[in-house]
Write a protein that holds these residues in place. Sequence first.
Motif, mmCIF file in Angstrom:
data_model
loop_
_atom_site.group_PDB
_atom_site.id
_atom_site.type_symbol
_atom_site.label_atom_id
_atom_site.label_comp_id
_atom_site.label_asym_id
_atom_site.label_seq_id
_atom_site.Cartn_x
_atom_site.Cartn_y
_atom_site.Cartn_z
ATOM 1 N N ASP A 199 0.828 -1.208 0.000
ATOM 2 C CA ASP A 199 0.000 0.000 0.000
ATOM 3 C C ASP A 199 0.863 1.260 0.000
ATOM 4 N N ALA A 200 2.073 1.173 0.548
ATOM 5 C CA ALA A 200 2.966 2.331 0.572
ATOM 6 C C ALA A 200 3.359 2.769 -0.837
ATOM 7 N N LEU A 201 3.224 1.887 -1.814
ATOM 8 C CA LEU A 201 3.540 2.244 -3.194
ATOM 9 C C LEU A 201 2.641 3.357 -3.708
ATOM 10 N N ASN A 202 1.484 3.547 -3.077
ATOM 11 C CA ASN A 202 0.580 4.640 -3.466
ATOM 12 C C ASN A 202 1.203 6.009 -3.237
ATOM 13 N N GLU A 203 2.175 6.094 -2.334
ATOM 14 C CA GLU A 203 2.857 7.360 -2.047
ATOM 15 C C GLU A 203 4.136 7.512 -2.868
ATOM 16 N N ILE A 204 4.479 6.495 -3.649
ATOM 17 C CA ILE A 204 5.720 6.479 -4.417
ATOM 18 C C ILE A 204 5.455 6.658 -5.911
ATOM 19 N N PHE A 205 4.354 6.079 -6.380
ATOM 20 C CA PHE A 205 3.973 6.130 -7.792
ATOM 21 C C PHE A 205 2.773 7.043 -7.993
ATOM 22 N N VAL A 206 2.631 7.595 -9.199
ATOM 23 C CA VAL A 206 1.390 8.277 -9.563
ATOM 24 C C VAL A 206 0.316 7.207 -9.734
ATOM 25 N N ASP A 207 -0.952 7.601 -9.643
ATOM 26 C CA ASP A 207 -2.052 6.635 -9.692
ATOM 27 C C ASP A 207 -2.059 5.779 -10.951
ATOM 28 N N ASP A 208 -1.723 6.387 -12.094
ATOM 29 C CA ASP A 208 -1.788 5.641 -13.348
ATOM 30 C C ASP A 208 -0.405 5.180 -13.825
ATOM 31 N N ALA A 209 0.526 5.002 -12.906
ATOM 32 C CA ALA A 209 1.880 4.570 -13.255
ATOM 33 C C ALA A 209 1.847 3.226 -13.974
ATOM 34 N N TYR A 210 2.772 3.064 -14.901
ATOM 35 C CA TYR A 210 2.951 1.787 -15.584
ATOM 36 C C TYR A 210 4.255 1.190 -15.081
ATOM 37 N N ILE A 211 4.189 -0.076 -14.659
ATOM 38 C CA ILE A 211 5.338 -0.745 -14.059
ATOM 39 C C ILE A 211 5.570 -2.049 -14.810
ATOM 40 N N ILE A 222 7.068 8.354 -9.100
ATOM 41 C CA ILE A 222 7.466 7.545 -10.254
ATOM 42 C C ILE A 222 6.244 7.385 -11.153
ATOM 43 N N ALA A 223 6.401 7.737 -12.429
ATOM 44 C CA ALA A 223 5.315 7.611 -13.405
ATOM 45 C C ALA A 223 5.448 6.325 -14.216
ATOM 46 N N ARG A 224 6.678 5.848 -14.360
ATOM 47 C CA ARG A 224 6.917 4.639 -15.143
ATOM 48 C C ARG A 224 8.181 3.976 -14.616
ATOM 49 N N ARG A 225 8.118 2.657 -14.462
ATOM 50 C CA ARG A 225 9.294 1.902 -14.002
ATOM 51 C C ARG A 225 9.432 0.652 -14.843
ATOM 52 N N GLY A 226 10.635 0.432 -15.325
ATOM 53 C CA GLY A 226 10.979 -0.801 -16.023
ATOM 54 C C GLY A 226 12.230 -1.380 -15.396
ATOM 55 N N GLN A 227 12.609 -2.546 -15.883
ATOM 56 C CA GLN A 227 13.828 -3.197 -15.402
ATOM 57 C C GLN A 227 14.690 -3.570 -16.600
ATOM 58 N N GLU A 228 15.986 -3.518 -16.396
ATOM 59 C CA GLU A 228 16.937 -4.047 -17.367
ATOM 60 C C GLU A 228 17.772 -5.079 -16.631
ATOM 61 N N ALA A 229 17.655 -6.345 -17.035
ATOM 62 C CA ALA A 229 18.390 -7.412 -16.373
ATOM 63 C C ALA A 229 19.870 -7.305 -16.702
ATOM 64 N N SER A 230 20.704 -7.581 -15.707
ATOM 65 C CA SER A 230 22.145 -7.594 -15.920
ATOM 66 C C SER A 230 22.694 -9.007 -15.704
ATOM 67 N N TRP A 231 22.404 -9.615 -14.553
ATOM 68 C CA TRP A 231 22.939 -10.925 -14.247
ATOM 69 C C TRP A 231 22.137 -11.578 -13.120
ATOM 70 N N THR A 232 22.315 -12.880 -12.965
ATOM 71 C CA THR A 232 21.758 -13.605 -11.819
ATOM 72 C C THR A 232 22.839 -14.536 -11.276
ATOM 73 N N GLN A 233 22.738 -14.847 -10.019
ATOM 74 C CA GLN A 233 23.641 -15.803 -9.386
ATOM 75 C C GLN A 233 22.824 -16.666 -8.436
#
Length: 154
Positions: free
Chosen positions: A30-42, A128-139
Amino acid sequence: MLDIQEISDRLEIQDLLVAYSTAIDSRDFDALNEIFVDDAYIDLTAFGGNAGKLAEIQEWLAQSLAQFPAFQHLVANPDIRIDGDRATGRVMCLNTIAIPVEAGDPRVAFLGMWYLDEYVRTPQGWRIARRGQEASWTQGLSEAAAPRPDSGTS
């Protein structure tokens, strides 16, 4: 030289990054409501996650992360570019995940990634209005899911 407004903007955006990590790691979706705009795309699909609007992602996070006993998101090296009331960011993240096994202590896996963000200044401050990820590595991701030789599982 940075002026006082840009310094303030950068610090506020960096606070958002920490707030996001804290919210996820403490399962306070629920705390994400204070971090993202309402219509954010993730978009969290870089490691097989989900993509969608904020409410969809909050529900997905609650369900998908329930299986993990613990995780920690360490964010660093924020490359923030401010342009008036909008900004972009490329932020490094080390995500450590405890993966449960049938017997014994959980196994640990690591994900290295960057968050690719778009920020917007709102009357409540930066969000935050939009968040994506770019993978680098996994271990240890495949090893963490495999049974331990001494666990008695096949």
